[in-house]
Scaffold this motif. Sequence first.
Motif, PDB file in Angstrom:
ATOM      1  N   ILE B  99      47.530   9.715  15.616  1.00  0.00           N
ATOM      2  CA  ILE B  99      48.485   9.840  14.512  1.00  0.00           C
ATOM      3  C   ILE B  99      47.363   9.581  13.272  1.00  0.00           C
ATOM      4  N   ASN B 100      46.833   8.294  13.738  1.00  0.00           N
ATOM      5  CA  ASN B 100      45.800   7.610  12.418  1.00  0.00           C
ATOM      6  C   ASN B 100      44.803   9.038  12.147  1.00  0.00           C
ATOM      7  N   GLN B 102      45.176  12.107  12.369  1.00  0.00           N
ATOM      8  CA  GLN B 102      45.818  13.242  11.742  1.00  0.00           C
ATOM      9  C   GLN B 102      46.004  12.856  10.142  1.00  0.00           C
ATOM     10  N   ALA B 103      46.298  11.406  10.136  1.00  0.00           N
ATOM     11  CA  ALA B 103      46.793  11.001   8.912  1.00  0.00           C
ATOM     12  C   ALA B 103      45.405  11.011   7.883  1.00  0.00           C
ATOM     13  N   VAL B 107      43.866  11.342   3.348  1.00  0.00           N
ATOM     14  CA  VAL B 107      43.518  10.125   2.608  1.00  0.00           C
ATOM     15  C   VAL B 107      42.082  10.032   2.324  1.00  0.00           C
ATOM     16  N   HIS B 108      41.726   9.535   1.321  1.00  0.00           N
ATOM     17  CA  HIS B 108      40.201   9.422   0.952  1.00  0.00           C
ATOM     18  C   HIS B 108      39.612   7.936   1.523  1.00  0.00           C
ATOM     19  N   GLY B 109      40.461   6.928   1.733  1.00  0.00           N
ATOM     20  CA  GLY B 109      40.255   5.659   2.147  1.00  0.00           C
ATOM     21  C   GLY B 109      40.041   5.896   3.838  1.00  0.00           C
ATOM     22  N   LYS B 110      39.897   4.789   4.335  1.00  0.00           N
ATOM     23  CA  LYS B 110      39.568   4.398   5.710  1.00  0.00           C
ATOM     24  C   LYS B 110      40.742   3.939   6.444  1.00  0.00           C
ATOM     25  N   ILE B 111      41.502   4.833   7.323  1.00  0.00           N
ATOM     26  CA  ILE B 111      42.620   4.369   7.997  1.00  0.00           C
ATOM     27  C   ILE B 111      42.162   3.578   9.275  1.00  0.00           C
ATOM     28  N   ASP B 112      42.746   2.531   9.627  1.00  0.00           N
ATOM     29  CA  ASP B 112      42.305   1.804  10.714  1.00  0.00           C
ATOM     30  C   ASP B 112      43.590   1.351  11.484  1.00  0.00           C
ATOM     31  N   SER B 113      44.840   1.604  11.078  1.00  0.00           N
ATOM     32  CA  SER B 113      46.045   1.278  12.029  1.00  0.00           C
ATOM     33  C   SER B 113      47.229   1.957  11.190  1.00  0.00           C
ATOM     34  N   HIS B 114      48.334   1.726  11.891  1.00  0.00           N
ATOM     35  CA  HIS B 114      49.625   2.202  11.311  1.00  0.00           C
ATOM     36  C   HIS B 114      50.982   1.377  11.956  1.00  0.00           C
ATOM     37  N   THR B 115      51.795   1.258  11.270  1.00  0.00           N
ATOM     38  CA  THR B 115      53.014   0.703  11.959  1.00  0.00           C
ATOM     39  C   THR B 115      54.200   1.657  11.816  1.00  0.00           C
TER      40      THR B 115
END
Lengths: 131, 131
Positions: B99-100, B102-103, B107-115
């Motif tokens: 999911i991270n 995919q998302a 996004v231009h930034g860096k995803i490291d987690s989700h809730t």
Amino acid sequence: MKQLKYSRQRESIKACLMARHDHPTADTVYAAIREEFPSISLGTVYRNLNLLVELGEIQKLRCGDGADHFDADIRPHYHFMCRECGCIEDLPMEISPEINEQAQKYVHGKIDSHTTYFYGVCHSCLEKKTS
Amino acid sequence: MKQLKYSRQRESIKACLMARHDHPTADTVYAAIREEFPSISLGTVYRNLNLLVELGEIQKLRCGDGADHFDADIRPHYHFMCRECGCIEDLPMEISPEINEQAQKYVHGKIDSHTTYFYGVCHSCLEKKTS
DNA sequence: GATATAACTAATAATTATTACTATTATTAA
DNA sequence: TTAATAATAGTAATAATTATTAGTTATATC
């Protein structure tokens, strides 16, 4: 039955929210509206924001920083929040209802929705770090 | 460097959290601990809860009701919250890191987690409605 | 168009959740 | 055992939000 009456303040609050895409808090909206209505009170901003949420014209976001944020885009969509600066971005990503169904298997109650927030570091904060 | 010192209060707070699975707020923990330490102060509860979060021994949940909830289960997992009574359930559901990824595309930034929080009506509130 | 009334407003008080401060107490290292 | 230092209780402060109140406007009805 409460009949809604027109108010210029409420219009202005909604217009403000629709014009910007940074998902402001009540306080930020308050600061912005004060340009047009210097005598507006924070309470009015809160009341109208919550009223607009009830009417389904805007949505309230709670991303975990303690403060409520507001979004004029009421289509369900995911958000990304920067850990460094706290900015919030929209994710133009499809939300599949399958996730609710999947989760439903694990819950005795009835799931009707979900919210997901992605966290990390935004583009401009990443740039600041390398420079 | 701050050197951590043992405290019975902190032990008790951790033990309390581990014994229950209702994801209590600081205030609820405070009420429970007072049985054992009648003179404990709410500030101590808050400080130790946040300390334990920093130490990675517990995790903080923000489900959107304004108050912080705490969970001794630090394994990443999803939660279900009842709109009626506000109770929180664990979802023994696997979290896919996909999911991270995919998302991340959006996004231009860096995803490291989700809730993710699922919302709806819990089993016992459903029963109350039909009766 | 005048007027009653109900929703609106600003201002402020109250609440809730949380954090900060400070003098005292408890833990630990020497 | 003592001295250093972290933790505590108690209290005060703050931040976000909601509720109250007294006065102001918009609107339906006359």
